[in-house]
Design a protein around this motif. Structure first.
Motif, PDB file in Angstrom:
ATOM      1  N   PHE A   1       0.829  -1.287  -0.126  1.00 21.32           N
ATOM      2  CA  PHE A   1      -0.081   0.087   0.066  1.00 21.32           C
ATOM      3  C   PHE A   1       0.894   1.317   0.147  1.00 21.32           C
ATOM      4  O   PHE A   1       0.469   2.258  -0.692  1.00 21.32           O
ATOM      5  N   ALA A   2       2.014   1.185   0.710  1.00 15.23           N
ATOM      6  CA  ALA A   2       2.880   2.472   0.870  1.00 15.23           C
ATOM      7  C   ALA A   2       3.491   2.367  -0.554  1.00 15.23           C
ATOM      8  O   ALA A   2       3.812   3.657  -1.082  1.00 15.23           O
ATOM      9  N   LEU A   3       3.978   1.410  -1.117  1.00 18.90           N
ATOM     10  CA  LEU A   3       4.742   1.527  -2.521  1.00 18.90           C
ATOM     11  C   LEU A   3       3.794   1.942  -3.514  1.00 18.90           C
ATOM     12  O   LEU A   3       4.210   2.793  -4.420  1.00 18.90           O
ATOM     13  N   TYR A   4       2.697   1.333  -3.349  1.00 17.97           N
ATOM     14  CA  TYR A   4       1.755   1.884  -4.619  1.00 17.97           C
ATOM     15  C   TYR A   4       1.216   3.505  -4.535  1.00 17.97           C
ATOM     16  O   TYR A   4       1.051   4.074  -5.599  1.00 17.97           O
ATOM     17  N   GLN A   5       1.264   3.653  -3.271  1.00 22.26           N
ATOM     18  CA  GLN A   5       0.705   5.181  -3.019  1.00 22.26           C
ATOM     19  C   GLN A   5       1.794   5.922  -3.832  1.00 22.26           C
ATOM     20  O   GLN A   5       1.716   7.112  -4.336  1.00 22.26           O
ATOM     21  N   ALA A   6       3.222   5.673  -3.356  1.00 19.76           N
ATOM     22  CA  ALA A   6       4.342   6.255  -3.818  1.00 19.76           C
ATOM     23  C   ALA A   6       4.355   6.307  -5.284  1.00 19.76           C
ATOM     24  O   ALA A   6       4.780   7.245  -6.093  1.00 19.76           O
ATOM     25  N   TYR A   7       4.037   5.153  -6.040  1.00 17.82           N
ATOM     26  CA  TYR A   7       3.800   4.871  -7.493  1.00 17.82           C
ATOM     27  C   TYR A   7       2.816   6.071  -8.077  1.00 17.82           C
ATOM     28  O   TYR A   7       3.118   6.715  -9.143  1.00 17.82           O
ATOM     29  N   LYS A   8       1.912   6.209  -7.301  1.00 16.79           N
ATOM     30  CA  LYS A   8       0.632   7.004  -7.966  1.00 16.79           C
ATOM     31  C   LYS A   8       1.388   8.444  -7.730  1.00 16.79           C
ATOM     32  O   LYS A   8       0.850   9.053  -8.810  1.00 16.79           O
ATOM     33  N   GLU A   9       2.044   8.578  -6.773  1.00 13.02           N
ATOM     34  CA  GLU A   9       2.436  10.048  -6.583  1.00 13.02           C
ATOM     35  C   GLU A   9       3.773  10.530  -7.386  1.00 13.02           C
ATOM     36  O   GLU A   9       3.783  11.601  -7.861  1.00 13.02           O
ATOM     37  N   GLU A  10       4.545   9.384  -7.542  1.00  8.26           N
ATOM     38  CA  GLU A  10       5.762   9.941  -8.550  1.00  8.26           C
ATOM     39  C   GLU A  10       6.035   9.382  -9.719  1.00  8.26           C
ATOM     40  O   GLU A  10       6.560   9.909 -10.496  1.00  8.26           O
ATOM     41  N   GLY A  11       5.061   8.615 -10.215  1.00 10.12           N
ATOM     42  CA  GLY A  11       4.759   8.157 -11.729  1.00 10.12           C
ATOM     43  C   GLY A  11       5.990   7.411 -12.140  1.00 10.12           C
ATOM     44  O   GLY A  11       6.545   6.488 -11.446  1.00 10.12           O
ATOM     45  N   GLU A  12       6.532   7.741 -13.122  1.00 10.52           N
ATOM     46  CA  GLU A  12       7.571   6.822 -13.765  1.00 10.52           C
ATOM     47  C   GLU A  12       8.977   6.893 -12.856  1.00 10.52           C
ATOM     48  O   GLU A  12       9.770   5.936 -13.094  1.00 10.52           O
ATOM     49  N   SER A  13       9.348   8.053 -12.304  1.00  6.84           N
ATOM     50  CA  SER A  13      10.457   7.834 -11.450  1.00  6.84           C
ATOM     51  C   SER A  13      10.342   6.681 -10.471  1.00  6.84           C
ATOM     52  O   SER A  13      11.451   6.606  -9.866  1.00  6.84           O
ATOM     53  N   PHE A  14       9.255   6.350  -9.776  1.00  9.58           N
ATOM     54  CA  PHE A  14       8.990   5.241  -9.015  1.00  9.58           C
ATOM     55  C   PHE A  14       9.725   3.965  -9.550  1.00  9.58           C
ATOM     56  O   PHE A  14      10.062   3.048  -8.801  1.00  9.58           O
ATOM     57  N   ILE A  15       9.559   3.830 -10.507  1.00  5.38           N
ATOM     58  CA  ILE A  15       9.651   2.307 -11.472  1.00  5.38           C
ATOM     59  C   ILE A  15      11.143   1.769 -11.080  1.00  5.38           C
ATOM     60  O   ILE A  15      11.193   0.681 -10.423  1.00  5.38           O
ATOM     61  N   PRO A  16      12.211   2.621 -11.217  1.00  6.11           N
ATOM     62  CA  PRO A  16      13.579   2.065 -11.106  1.00  6.11           C
ATOM     63  C   PRO A  16      13.821   1.646  -9.336  1.00  6.11           C
ATOM     64  O   PRO A  16      14.210   0.700  -9.110  1.00  6.11           O
ATOM     65  N   LYS A  17      13.210   2.464  -8.604  1.00  2.52           N
ATOM     66  CA  LYS A  17      13.381   2.140  -7.259  1.00  2.52           C
ATOM     67  C   LYS A  17      12.765   0.984  -6.999  1.00  2.52           C
ATOM     68  O   LYS A  17      13.112   0.106  -6.019  1.00  2.52           O
ATOM     69  N   TYR A  18      11.322   0.654  -7.416  1.00  7.58           N
ATOM     70  CA  TYR A  18      10.898  -0.393  -7.226  1.00  7.58           C
ATOM     71  C   TYR A  18      11.319  -1.764  -7.821  1.00  7.58           C
ATOM     72  O   TYR A  18      11.513  -2.659  -7.114  1.00  7.58           O
ATOM     73  N   LYS A  19      11.958  -1.640  -8.759  1.00 10.06           N
ATOM     74  CA  LYS A  19      12.658  -2.729  -9.605  1.00 10.06           C
ATOM     75  C   LYS A  19      13.966  -3.060  -8.873  1.00 10.06           C
ATOM     76  O   LYS A  19      14.334  -4.095  -8.832  1.00 10.06           O
ATOM     77  N   ALA A  20      14.489  -1.795  -8.387  1.00  7.09           N
ATOM     78  CA  ALA A  20      15.807  -2.174  -7.557  1.00  7.09           C
ATOM     79  C   ALA A  20      15.511  -2.960  -6.359  1.00  7.09           C
ATOM     80  O   ALA A  20      16.360  -3.647  -5.867  1.00  7.09           O
ATOM     81  N   LEU A  21      14.399  -2.608  -5.686  1.00  6.13           N
ATOM     82  CA  LEU A  21      13.929  -3.099  -4.267  1.00  6.13           C
ATOM     83  C   LEU A  21      13.715  -4.869  -4.669  1.00  6.13           C
ATOM     84  O   LEU A  21      14.242  -5.630  -4.014  1.00  6.13           O
ATOM     85  N   LEU A  22      13.022  -5.061  -5.721  1.00  9.44           N
ATOM     86  CA  LEU A  22      12.958  -6.442  -6.111  1.00  9.44           C
ATOM     87  C   LEU A  22      14.184  -7.097  -6.379  1.00  9.44           C
ATOM     88  O   LEU A  22      14.593  -8.570  -6.089  1.00  9.44           O
TER      89      LEU A  22
END
Length: 588
Positions: A525-546
């Motif tokens: 829920f926290a990650l998805y909220q960040a994605y909605k707020e940050e848009g494409e800039s969130f994606i590299p951080k998310y993929k790095a986490l995984l």
């Protein structure tokens, strides 16, 4: 012409062509040879050993573990597709015996490493690179490690002890058939088929489906309860009495590399937020036109939308949802289908749940689902493909750092479900279905967070009660009280739900696994909220986490992503997110 996706079985040839084949014989021979090679290092492991010697040992050990994971994965996948196949069952027993013997012969390395003085351990860790986290994890078990002979005895007895009990539980429960009267005809259903009716719009079928489930399980309730009690006694005898853990839960927390206080705070937050879901249940009761929900109505749709979806639609919708997020992620999901690594058809003897299986980073993961055609099955497909994506993003790590620990293991899967729901809402024009999807989101939040947290609370209670000699009936009574605490005055819970706990495979196979679901969902829920707020800039951080897999402590990985899971405010934020979803539903 686009590919047509159809229900079917997986192809296991990327693992092995069969049980009794030259390839399988060669694999066992190679396993023996590698174990013998590693045994030769016993005399070389001194206090002042050179890092090059340790690294060579670890390199060979890494190769051995890849091989063992492949053998074990093949056995477990064959068993999951047909647990009644006696040849497969016997082979799985052979594999478990071979693995236990291998672990016994190689115990010396972990015992040496844990016994090494801090100065020399720090010297080697400074040079260890990709192996550093793996070595630190081993060393964290130092206070709870027994002598080599004692560790060997535990490994040996587990094969015919707790592991055998878990396999017997699976064999008993996977062959169950459940009688259900549908349209005037009595059908004998698998559990997977039966559970489609508990989310349907026919309230009497919902009740009948749950009644059938608990009638069958409770008929063996004494046996299943006895199996569970002995698994719990084994957990206590080994982890508390012999190893010296403070609590039954602490043993799981250490293997997850999660501090006890983090899990305690998570479970406290769940207990303090029962009102969030009780509000939701009260709203659902109002929309269903009843004063109070019955437990049978927990997952009832608020509309009469029993729409069915074919498998091709489900796959394409899921792939499109991932493609909307990121092309690479969608390509990884598609690889599962390109490799024929999915088992989607329903068949007798097959595991009734859903899972993703991976072990060797060089091998594309395998996914099992039971697709009946309802909206929840589409979400399940997205969920399990999320697990597979997680594994493929982390495939560059060595086998020791490949898999994330349990609390992070649900991150990609639940994130994928949220992507799927957004895509589903974008393409679905039926207003009843759309409304049902929104309610299903909160249903799933309950199932993944509050339900799992209260399972963990029950496990804590059950472990304590069994230590004091509690009977199966006393455990049933405790579980019923657990349900009443969750639901309060918003739901009537009938007596047969006291047997629900014996239907939960996780508490048998992996004690205290379940809190990982709550951890993962609230994190998402926290990650998805960040994605909605940050848009494409969130994606590299998310993929790095995984992509980090299991290469760092979960708390450290999350700190790097900007989350402090040691604070109750973090977990409260997740419940506030859910409360906002309930607010939105109340406004509809």
């Amino acid at each position: 012409m686009s590919q047509k996706y159809e229900l079917g079985a997986w192809d296991l040839k990327d693992l092995y062509p069969g049980l009794k084949t030259k390839e399988m014989d060669d694999a066992f021979a190679e396993m023996t040879q590698l174990v013998e090679e590693l045994e030769g290092y016993r005399a070389k492991l001194s206090d002042d050993v050179a890092w090059e010697t340790v690294k060579t040992y670890l390199d060979v050990s890494e190769k051995l573990n890849r091989l063992v994971y492949r053998i074990y994965q093949y056995a477990s996948l064959r068993f999951s597709e047909d647990s009644q196949n006696q040849e497969v069952s016997a082979f799985q027993g052979k594999v478990m015996q071979a693995v236990a013997q291998m672990e016994n012969r190689l115990l010396f390395f972990g015992l040496w490493w844990k016994a090494l003085d801090d100065a020399n351990a720090d010297r080697l860790l400074a040079l260890s690179g990709e192996y550093a986290y793996y070595l630190r994890k081993i060393r964290s078990f130092k206070p709870y490690t027994l002598s080599e002979k004692e560790e060997q005895v535990i490994n040996t007895k587990n094969v015919t002890g707790v592991n055998a009990l878990q396999q017997i539980y699976s064999m008993i429960t996977s062959k169950y058939e459940f009688p259900l009267m549908v349209d005037g005809e009595e059908k004998l259903l698998t559990r997977g088929e039966l559970m489609t009716y508990v989310t349907g719009s026919d309230e009497e079928l919902r009740k009948a489906a749950y009644d059938a489930l608990y009638d069958v399980f409770s008929a063996d309730g004494t046996v299943l309860g006895e199996i569970y009690q002995n698994i719990v006694r084994d957990w206590k005898n080994e982890n508390l009495e012999m190893r010296g853990f403070d609590t039954a839960l602490s043993a799981r927390n250490l293997s997850n590399d999660i501090p006890d206080e983090v899990v305690d705070v998570l479970l406290e937050a769940a207990q303090e937020n029962v009102d969030v879901f009780q509000r939701f249940f009260a709203l659902k009761a109002k929309l269903l036109g009843v004063e109070k929900l019955r437990r049978y109505d927990l997952y009832a749709p608020v509309t009469k939308a029993d729409k069915k979806y074919d498998f091709d639609f489900a796959v394409n919708l899921t792939l499109d949802a991932y493609a909307d997020f990121d092309a690479e992620v969608a390509g990884l999901a598609k690889r599962i289908f390109e490799k024929d690594h999915l088992h989607s058809a329903i068949q007798k003897g097959k595991d009734t749940g859903a899972f993703c299986s991976y072990g060797d980073p060089a091998l594309t993961p395998y996914v099992l689902v039971n697709f009946n055609g309802n909206a929840r099955d589409v979400s399940t497909l997205a969920h399990e493909l999320g697990h597979a994506i997680h594994g493929m993003l982390a495939e560059e790590h060595n086998v020791f750092n490949y898999s994330s620990t349990l609390p992070l293991a649900e991150t990609a899967s639940t994130f994928g479900e949220m992507l799927l729901t957004d895509r589903f809402l974008a393409v679905e024009k039926d207003e009843d279905v759309r409304r049902d999807l929104l309610f299903t989101q909160v249903d799933d939040a309950y199932a993944t967070i509050q339900r799992q947290a209260f399972f963990a609370l029950f496990e804590k209670q059950a472990h304590a009660m069994i230590a004091d000699g509690a009977s199966t009936q006393e455990l049933c009574e405790a579980y019923l009280e657990n349900l009443k605490t969750q639901f309060g005055d918003t739901m009537d819970v009938s007596e047969n739900f006291q047997w629900e706990w014996v239907c939960i495979p996780h508490i048998y196979h992996v004690p205290f696994y379940v809190y990982a679901y709550a951890f993962g969902q609230l994190l998402v829920f926290a990650l998805y909220q960040a994605y909605k707020e940050e848009g494409e800039s969130f994606i590299p951080k998310y993929k790095a986490l995984l992509s980090a897999g299991g290469s760092k402590e979960p708390v450290v990985l999350l700190e790097e992503a900007g989350f402090d899971v040691t604070k109750k405010s973090f977990w409260q934020g997740g419940f506030d997110f859910i409360a906002g979803m309930v607010d939105e539903l109340e406004r509809l």
